[in-house]
Design a protein around this motif. Sequence first.
Motif, PDB file in Angstrom:
ATOM      1  N   THR A  65       0.843  -1.193   0.000  1.00 40.82           N
ATOM      2  CA  THR A  65       0.000   0.000   0.000  1.00 40.82           C
ATOM      3  C   THR A  65       0.876   1.240   0.000  1.00 40.82           C
ATOM      4  O   THR A  65       1.736   1.401   0.869  1.00 40.82           O
ATOM      5  N   ALA A  66       0.677   2.096  -0.981  1.00 38.68           N
ATOM      6  CA  ALA A  66       1.441   3.345  -1.077  1.00 38.68           C
ATOM      7  C   ALA A  66       0.844   4.344  -0.097  1.00 38.68           C
ATOM      8  O   ALA A  66      -0.348   4.669  -0.176  1.00 38.68           O
ATOM      9  N   ASN A  67       1.665   4.815   0.845  1.00 37.24           N
ATOM     10  CA  ASN A  67       1.178   5.708   1.895  1.00 37.24           C
ATOM     11  C   ASN A  67       1.399   7.172   1.508  1.00 37.24           C
ATOM     12  O   ASN A  67       2.436   7.520   0.963  1.00 37.24           O
TER      13      ASN A  67
HETATM   14 MG    MG Z   1       1.967   0.844   2.992  1.00 37.70          MG
END
Ligand code: MG
Length: 147
Positions: free
Chosen positions: A26-28
């Motif tokens: 997951t790209a934060n």
């Molecule tokens: Mg992440």
Amino acid sequence: RQLPYFCRGEVVKGFGRGSRQLGVPTANFSEQVVESFPSDISTGIYYGWACVGNGDVHKMVLSIGWNPFYKNTKKSVETHIIHTFKEDFYGEILSIAIIGYIRPEKNFDSLEALISAIQEDIEEAKRQLDLPEHRKLKEDNFFHPPG
Ligand code: MG
Ligand code: ADP
């Protein structure tokens, strides 16, 4: 309501909750980007469109949750793009259109239950995004600035 909600910002290092180990990196977004979100947006799982830099637009599922790093006083926004990337893209600009809500946040009894819920979320996102009214947002000028 607040949807669709368009937003872009830098991809930052998360706190290693092990999303990647579950097969769903997951790209934060940074704290600043998260703080610019409508404060009354519900936590939970959403679907929409995403693009990294000026790359292609892909389907995504997004989680808005409470950030354990800040003792759950701040939100975190994490995007799983339904696409296989050759390389990580920390530091790049991620653009997203949040289109619809799937479900609230839940606690799961087992890792298996969590993983199967994520797989169901991904299937639901794919189905929803194939609907003509959702598909058209992929072509929005937000992702493809004219000229
Ligand atoms: Mg992440
Ligand atoms: P972190 O805790 O740093 O967010 P993750 O395990 O959640 O670590 O992995 C997220 C990183 O994986 C993203 O910042 C991005 O660079 C990379 N990545 C690779 N493929 C994807 C994808 N399909 N969706 C989201 N992020 C991806």
